[in-house]
Design an enzyme around this catalytic site. Sequence first.
Site, PDB file in Angstrom:
ATOM      1  N   ASP A 163       0.839  -1.200   0.000  1.00 29.57           N
ATOM      2  CA  ASP A 163       0.000   0.000   0.000  1.00 29.57           C
ATOM      3  C   ASP A 163       0.877   1.255   0.000  1.00 29.57           C
ATOM      4  O   ASP A 163       0.598   2.227  -0.705  1.00 29.57           O
ATOM      5  CB  ASP A 163      -0.915  -0.029   1.227  1.00 29.57           C
ATOM      6  N   HIS A 191      -4.558  -3.411   6.190  1.00 27.58           N
ATOM      7  CA  HIS A 191      -4.413  -3.675   4.752  1.00 27.58           C
ATOM      8  C   HIS A 191      -5.791  -4.086   4.232  1.00 27.58           C
ATOM      9  O   HIS A 191      -6.085  -5.262   4.016  1.00 27.58           O
ATOM     10  CB  HIS A 191      -3.365  -4.779   4.531  1.00 27.58           C
TER      11      HIS A 191
HETATM   12  P1  NAD Z   1      -1.409 -18.746  -4.319  1.00 23.32           P
HETATM   13  O1  NAD Z   1      -2.722 -19.438  -4.199  1.00 23.32           O
HETATM   14  O2  NAD Z   1      -0.773 -18.602  -5.656  1.00 23.32           O
HETATM   15  O3  NAD Z   1      -0.357 -19.465  -3.379  1.00 23.32           O
HETATM   16  C1  NAD Z   1      -0.628 -19.770  -2.058  1.00 23.32           C
HETATM   17  C2  NAD Z   1       0.248 -20.942  -1.663  1.00 23.32           C
HETATM   18  O4  NAD Z   1       0.086 -21.144  -0.272  1.00 23.32           O
HETATM   19  C3  NAD Z   1      -0.135 -22.259  -2.372  1.00 23.32           C
HETATM   20  O5  NAD Z   1       1.029 -22.879  -2.895  1.00 23.32           O
HETATM   21  C4  NAD Z   1      -0.761 -23.068  -1.243  1.00 23.32           C
HETATM   22  O6  NAD Z   1      -0.566 -24.477  -1.420  1.00 23.32           O
HETATM   23  C5  NAD Z   1       0.023 -22.535  -0.053  1.00 23.32           C
HETATM   24  N1  NAD Z   1      -0.596 -22.788   1.241  1.00 23.32           N
HETATM   25  C6  NAD Z   1      -1.902 -22.783   1.576  1.00 23.32           C
HETATM   26  N2  NAD Z   1      -2.052 -23.118   2.869  1.00 23.32           N
HETATM   27  C7  NAD Z   1      -0.814 -23.306   3.369  1.00 23.32           C
HETATM   28  C8  NAD Z   1      -0.308 -23.663   4.636  1.00 23.32           C
HETATM   29  N3  NAD Z   1      -1.118 -23.931   5.671  1.00 23.32           N
HETATM   30  N4  NAD Z   1       1.031 -23.751   4.790  1.00 23.32           N
HETATM   31  C9  NAD Z   1       1.867 -23.519   3.778  1.00 23.32           C
HETATM   32  N5  NAD Z   1       1.453 -23.197   2.538  1.00 23.32           N
HETATM   33  C10 NAD Z   1       0.125 -23.087   2.339  1.00 23.32           C
HETATM   34  O7  NAD Z   1      -1.589 -17.317  -3.606  1.00 23.32           O
HETATM   35  P2  NAD Z   1      -0.645 -16.032  -3.727  1.00 23.32           P
HETATM   36  O8  NAD Z   1      -1.111 -15.220  -4.872  1.00 23.32           O
HETATM   37  O9  NAD Z   1       0.778 -16.451  -3.654  1.00 23.32           O
HETATM   38  O10 NAD Z   1      -1.101 -15.244  -2.402  1.00 23.32           O
HETATM   39  C11 NAD Z   1      -0.796 -15.724  -1.117  1.00 23.32           C
HETATM   40  C12 NAD Z   1      -1.466 -14.856  -0.071  1.00 23.32           C
HETATM   41  O11 NAD Z   1      -0.912 -13.534  -0.080  1.00 23.32           O
HETATM   42  C13 NAD Z   1      -2.969 -14.667  -0.249  1.00 23.32           C
HETATM   43  O12 NAD Z   1      -3.620 -14.733   1.011  1.00 23.32           O
HETATM   44  C14 NAD Z   1      -3.078 -13.263  -0.821  1.00 23.32           C
HETATM   45  O13 NAD Z   1      -4.337 -12.676  -0.576  1.00 23.32           O
HETATM   46  C15 NAD Z   1      -1.982 -12.587  -0.046  1.00 23.32           C
HETATM   47  N6  NAD Z   1      -1.507 -11.283  -0.553  1.00 23.32           N
HETATM   48  C16 NAD Z   1      -1.212 -10.327   0.357  1.00 23.32           C
HETATM   49  C17 NAD Z   1      -0.752  -9.086  -0.055  1.00 23.32           C
HETATM   50  C18 NAD Z   1      -0.450  -7.995   0.934  1.00 23.32           C
HETATM   51  O14 NAD Z   1      -0.190  -6.860   0.502  1.00 23.32           O
HETATM   52  N7  NAD Z   1      -0.454  -8.230   2.232  1.00 23.32           N
HETATM   53  C19 NAD Z   1      -0.583  -8.846  -1.419  1.00 23.32           C
HETATM   54  C20 NAD Z   1      -0.889  -9.849  -2.330  1.00 23.32           C
HETATM   55  C21 NAD Z   1      -1.359 -11.083  -1.888  1.00 23.32           C
HETATM   56  C1  LMR Z   2      -3.385  -6.748  -2.730  1.00 25.18           C
HETATM   57  O1  LMR Z   2      -3.545  -5.717  -2.073  1.00 25.18           O
HETATM   58  O2  LMR Z   2      -3.065  -6.728  -3.928  1.00 25.18           O
HETATM   59  C2  LMR Z   2      -3.529  -8.083  -2.043  1.00 25.18           C
HETATM   60  O3  LMR Z   2      -3.847  -7.925  -0.680  1.00 25.18           O
HETATM   61  C3  LMR Z   2      -4.444  -8.998  -2.728  1.00 25.18           C
HETATM   62  C4  LMR Z   2      -5.878  -8.607  -2.488  1.00 25.18           C
HETATM   63  O4  LMR Z   2      -6.680  -9.479  -2.139  1.00 25.18           O
HETATM   64  O5  LMR Z   2      -6.187  -7.427  -2.651  1.00 25.18           O
END
Ligand code: NAD
Ligand code: LMR
Length: 328
Positions: A163, A191
């Site tokens: 952000d 967030h």
């Molecule tokens: P993705 O689905 O591509 O990958 C997630 C991975 O986590 C998968 O490989 C899955 O098998 C694994 N997983 C699920 N449960 C698990 C556990 N208990 N232990 C270990 N691994 C586990 O998702 P992504 O696009 O890589 O996103 C991951 C997370 O990050 C999501 O929750 C998404 O919303 C979040 N995210 C946060 C931000 C932020 O700014 N904070 C930004 C983008 C995404």
């Molecule tokens: C983002 O801000 O891009 C991530 O937290 C993914 C989402 O769910 O918005």
Amino acid sequence: MSKAPVRVAVTGAAGQIGYALLFRIASGEMLGKDQPVILQLLDLPQAQKACQGVIMELDDCAFPLLAGVFATDNPDVAFKDADICMLVGARPRGPGMERAELLSANGAIFTVQGKSIAENAKEDVKVLVVGNPANTNAYIARKSAMKVGRTNPANYHGMLRLDHNRALSMAAAKIGRPVSSLRKMAVWGNHSPTMYTDYRNATSNGDSVKALINDAAWNNDVFLPTVAKRGAAIIEARGLSSAASAANAAICHVRDWVLGTEDWVTMGVPSDGSYGVPEGIIFGFPCECKNGSYKIIQGLEIDAYSQEKIAKTLKELQEEADAVKSML
Ligand code: NAD
Ligand code: LMR
């Protein structure tokens, strides 16, 4: 003489963000070009084959700084002796969902992992939660870890750096100056769409960004909602949630925490009561980092408009904390 390797545990290693993150850590972009790393990858049993594929690719890069890498589905193995834990593994949201809706799907992951980190990682481990809803997942991990003791409760963070970076980019475009000219951006709170992005103190080459923009309506009606809803806009455009920019933000957060900041950056950290935010709530604050630790910037003026925004995002975080009480 070369430095001893730093152990970095990354969960969700087979996922989208993992794929954008691991190669940059191994190339030295996070901890420095002279710092060897050992990558300890955690993912679910069904993702172990994909993890092996990622490890094959890491091998094929022949990174001089990669001193070791393994994958496991056992948190106790993944977090063993870890110096840094990046908790990415969790379900991402799809179109039309709010991040808070992920709480029931993802929250339980962080009770298990918080406990395992406290039992297995280094006592001064630094933990960054990326998986959504990031603040409350970090809150869960920290509370679970605190039941075990051993690790430092101040070192459980949630990621607001994406952000912060989004806000920098948008403000730079608005004033027609490079991102590198900007200092002192802040994103307060959760967030989530309630986050409060605040450029009142920001400067560009020493000039006030607020004065350069000089448009309260643009701030309220365009800037704040655009930054707050950027994650949803990316899901809408890509069909998948942000990955490369999220990995980049995670690298920025840990890099600044470990190597220090010139100025302030936004970090989601456990409140120590600053700015009236109750202790323990994981809240986006402007922070500065030095010698591997961080400090919340104190003494900033909070005007009535800002106070209202901060109260709103705090209320949401308190409601999320209430909703996960039974897990803790
Ligand atoms: P993705 O689905 O591509 O990958 C997630 C991975 O986590 C998968 O490989 C899955 O098998 C694994 N997983 C699920 N449960 C698990 C556990 N208990 N232990 C270990 N691994 C586990 O998702 P992504 O696009 O890589 O996103 C991951 C997370 O990050 C999501 O929750 C998404 O919303 C979040 N995210 C946060 C931000 C932020 O700014 N904070 C930004 C983008 C995404
Ligand atoms: C983002 O801000 O891009 C991530 O937290 C993914 C989402 O769910 O918005």
